[in-house]
Design a protein around this motif. Structure first.
Motif, PDB file in Angstrom:
ATOM      1  N   MET A   1     -74.175 -50.716 -70.675  1.00 39.59           N
ATOM      2  CA  MET A   1     -74.650 -49.420 -70.220  1.00 39.59           C
ATOM      3  C   MET A   1     -76.085 -49.544 -69.721  1.00 39.59           C
ATOM      4  N   SER A   2     -76.436 -48.733 -68.762  1.00 44.12           N
ATOM      5  CA  SER A   2     -77.780 -48.750 -68.210  1.00 44.12           C
ATOM      6  C   SER A   2     -78.716 -48.008 -69.133  1.00 44.12           C
ATOM      7  N   SER A   3     -80.023 -48.016 -68.770  1.00 45.27           N
ATOM      8  CA  SER A   3     -81.009 -47.356 -69.627  1.00 45.27           C
ATOM      9  C   SER A   3     -80.762 -45.864 -69.733  1.00 45.27           C
ATOM     10  N   GLY A   4     -80.145 -45.269 -68.662  1.00 47.65           N
ATOM     11  CA  GLY A   4     -79.759 -43.874 -68.713  1.00 47.65           C
ATOM     12  C   GLY A   4     -78.254 -43.765 -68.665  1.00 47.65           C
ATOM     13  N   LEU A   5     -77.659 -42.927 -69.493  1.00 46.51           N
ATOM     14  CA  LEU A   5     -76.208 -42.836 -69.588  1.00 46.51           C
ATOM     15  C   LEU A   5     -75.670 -41.714 -68.717  1.00 46.51           C
ATOM     16  N   ALA A  16     -67.220 -45.549 -80.818  1.00 41.38           N
ATOM     17  CA  ALA A  16     -67.918 -46.698 -81.395  1.00 41.38           C
ATOM     18  C   ALA A  16     -69.245 -46.281 -82.019  1.00 41.38           C
ATOM     19  N   TYR A  17     -69.917 -45.303 -81.406  1.00 45.87           N
ATOM     20  CA  TYR A  17     -71.198 -44.822 -81.929  1.00 45.87           C
ATOM     21  C   TYR A  17     -71.018 -44.198 -83.311  1.00 45.87           C
ATOM     22  N   ILE A  18     -69.980 -43.374 -83.465  1.00 47.81           N
ATOM     23  CA  ILE A  18     -69.743 -42.694 -84.738  1.00 47.81           C
ATOM     24  C   ILE A  18     -69.335 -43.688 -85.817  1.00 47.81           C
ATOM     25  N   LEU A  19     -68.581 -44.731 -85.428  1.00 49.21           N
ATOM     26  CA  LEU A  19     -68.171 -45.748 -86.397  1.00 49.21           C
ATOM     27  C   LEU A  19     -69.290 -46.736 -86.708  1.00 49.21           C
ATOM     28  N   GLY A  20     -70.446 -46.586 -86.013  1.00 49.35           N
ATOM     29  CA  GLY A  20     -71.583 -47.458 -86.286  1.00 49.35           C
ATOM     30  C   GLY A  20     -71.434 -48.865 -85.747  1.00 49.35           C
ATOM     31  N   ASP A  24     -77.924 -51.658 -81.539  1.00 48.23           N
ATOM     32  CA  ASP A  24     -78.989 -50.663 -81.707  1.00 48.23           C
ATOM     33  C   ASP A  24     -79.457 -50.080 -80.380  1.00 48.23           C
ATOM     34  N   ALA A  25     -79.587 -50.943 -79.349  1.00 40.85           N
ATOM     35  CA  ALA A  25     -80.096 -50.459 -78.059  1.00 40.85           C
ATOM     36  C   ALA A  25     -79.135 -49.452 -77.427  1.00 40.85           C
ATOM     37  N   GLU A  26     -77.832 -49.736 -77.465  1.00 37.11           N
ATOM     38  CA  GLU A  26     -76.853 -48.817 -76.894  1.00 37.11           C
ATOM     39  C   GLU A  26     -76.752 -47.551 -77.733  1.00 37.11           C
ATOM     40  N   SER A  27     -76.868 -47.715 -79.050  1.00 33.01           N
ATOM     41  CA  SER A  27     -76.832 -46.548 -79.933  1.00 33.01           C
ATOM     42  C   SER A  27     -77.981 -45.597 -79.617  1.00 33.01           C
ATOM     43  N   GLU A  28     -79.159 -46.138 -79.340  1.00 36.28           N
ATOM     44  CA  GLU A  28     -80.302 -45.293 -79.013  1.00 36.28           C
ATOM     45  C   GLU A  28     -80.095 -44.574 -77.678  1.00 36.28           C
ATOM     46  N   GLY A 178     -82.673 -49.935 -89.743  1.00 34.38           N
ATOM     47  CA  GLY A 178     -83.718 -50.812 -89.240  1.00 34.38           C
ATOM     48  C   GLY A 178     -84.815 -50.027 -88.541  1.00 34.38           C
ATOM     49  N   ALA A 179     -85.173 -50.526 -87.326  1.00 41.28           N
ATOM     50  CA  ALA A 179     -86.215 -49.868 -86.551  1.00 41.28           C
ATOM     51  C   ALA A 179     -85.662 -48.801 -85.618  1.00 41.28           C
ATOM     52  N   GLY A 180     -84.355 -48.550 -85.707  1.00 43.11           N
ATOM     53  CA  GLY A 180     -83.737 -47.558 -84.829  1.00 43.11           C
ATOM     54  C   GLY A 180     -84.118 -46.138 -85.196  1.00 43.11           C
ATOM     55  N   ARG A 181     -83.778 -45.223 -84.308  1.00 41.23           N
ATOM     56  CA  ARG A 181     -84.064 -43.816 -84.556  1.00 41.23           C
ATOM     57  C   ARG A 181     -83.068 -43.248 -85.575  1.00 41.23           C
TER      58      ARG A 181
END
Length: 230
Positions: A1-5, A16-20, A24-28, A178-181
């Motif tokens: 995925m690009s920096s903007g979705l 996939a996001y909900i299942l964790g 980290d970068a794509e999740s953010e 971790g360091a994620g939001r």
């Protein structure tokens, strides 16, 4: 995925996001898109409710010891095939993963689905169901008490005598990896009882509770008053 979705990309990544399972970068990037897209946020809420119900939809069993190695061998083999084929390789057509797909398709036999992702998801749920339970006391200076009960990656916050939030506010759960939001994991207005954490909780994660306006916010706007280190 690009920096903007784009909306379509976010919709496909929500499961996939909900299942964790997103990096980290794509999740953010998904989190940033959710903060500004009401349609994707509504679908996220529906998917999260479905994901919360998954562990209770089957009889808990302990997976065989060799299951993880078999699944990972298949994943590695498919990754190598895709890398060798390059960008010109045939890809399955994009299609929107709705909440109905998550609740029904995920539990069909993996052969019928023809999807390694489905095998991995089922393996994760089965492994979670057979895991031991641990309870961690929360860092909570107010009246009453709070603790986090974790089984596998599923967690529940148990509170007793919690100070209620002000009018037109809710207590909101967050999971920080971790360091994620911090990722939103549900809202509640509860003095005593238990609340399911709507995100996977893994060792090293931090579960927090903040007071937020309205029905909750996509990112914390206040300092956590309750913290648990998983």
């Amino acid at each position: 995925m690009s920096s903007g979705l784009e909306h379509r990309d976010c919709a496909e990544a929500l499961g996939a996001y909900i299942l964790g399972s997103l990096p980290d970068a794509e999740s953010e990037r998904v989190q940033r898109h959710l903060s500004g897209c009401r349609e994707c946020r509504a679908e996220f809420d529906s998917l999260r409710l479905a994901a919360d119900a998954l562990p209770a939809s089957v009889t808990p069993v302990s997976p065989p010891p060799e299951l993880k190695s078999r699944v990972m061998a298949i994943v590695q083999a498919e990754a190598e095939l895709l890398q060798a084929a390059g960008e010109a390789a045939d890809r399955p057509p994009r299609r929107r993963r709705s909440w109905s797909w998550l609740t029904t398709e995920l539990w069909r036999p993996a052969v019928a689905l023809g999807s390694t992702a489905a095998v991995a998801a089922v393996a994760v749920v089965l492994a979670t169901s057979g895991s031991s339970t641990r309870t961690i006391q929360a860092q909570y200076p107010g009246p009453g008490s709070a603790s986090l009960t974790i089984q596998g990656t599923q967690a529940q916050l148990v509170v007793k005598g919690l100070r209620p939030p002000p009018a037109n506010h809710v207590d909101e759960l967050w999971v920080k990896r971790g360091a994620g939001r911090p990722q939103p994991a549900g809202t509640f207005v509860l003095s005593s009882g238990s609340v399911r954490v709507g995100q996977p909780v893994r060792p090293g994660d931090v579960v927090m509770v903040t007071v937020e306006p309205g029905q909750g916010t996509p990112a914390p706007t206040s300092t956590p008053f309750l913290v648990v280190h998983a």
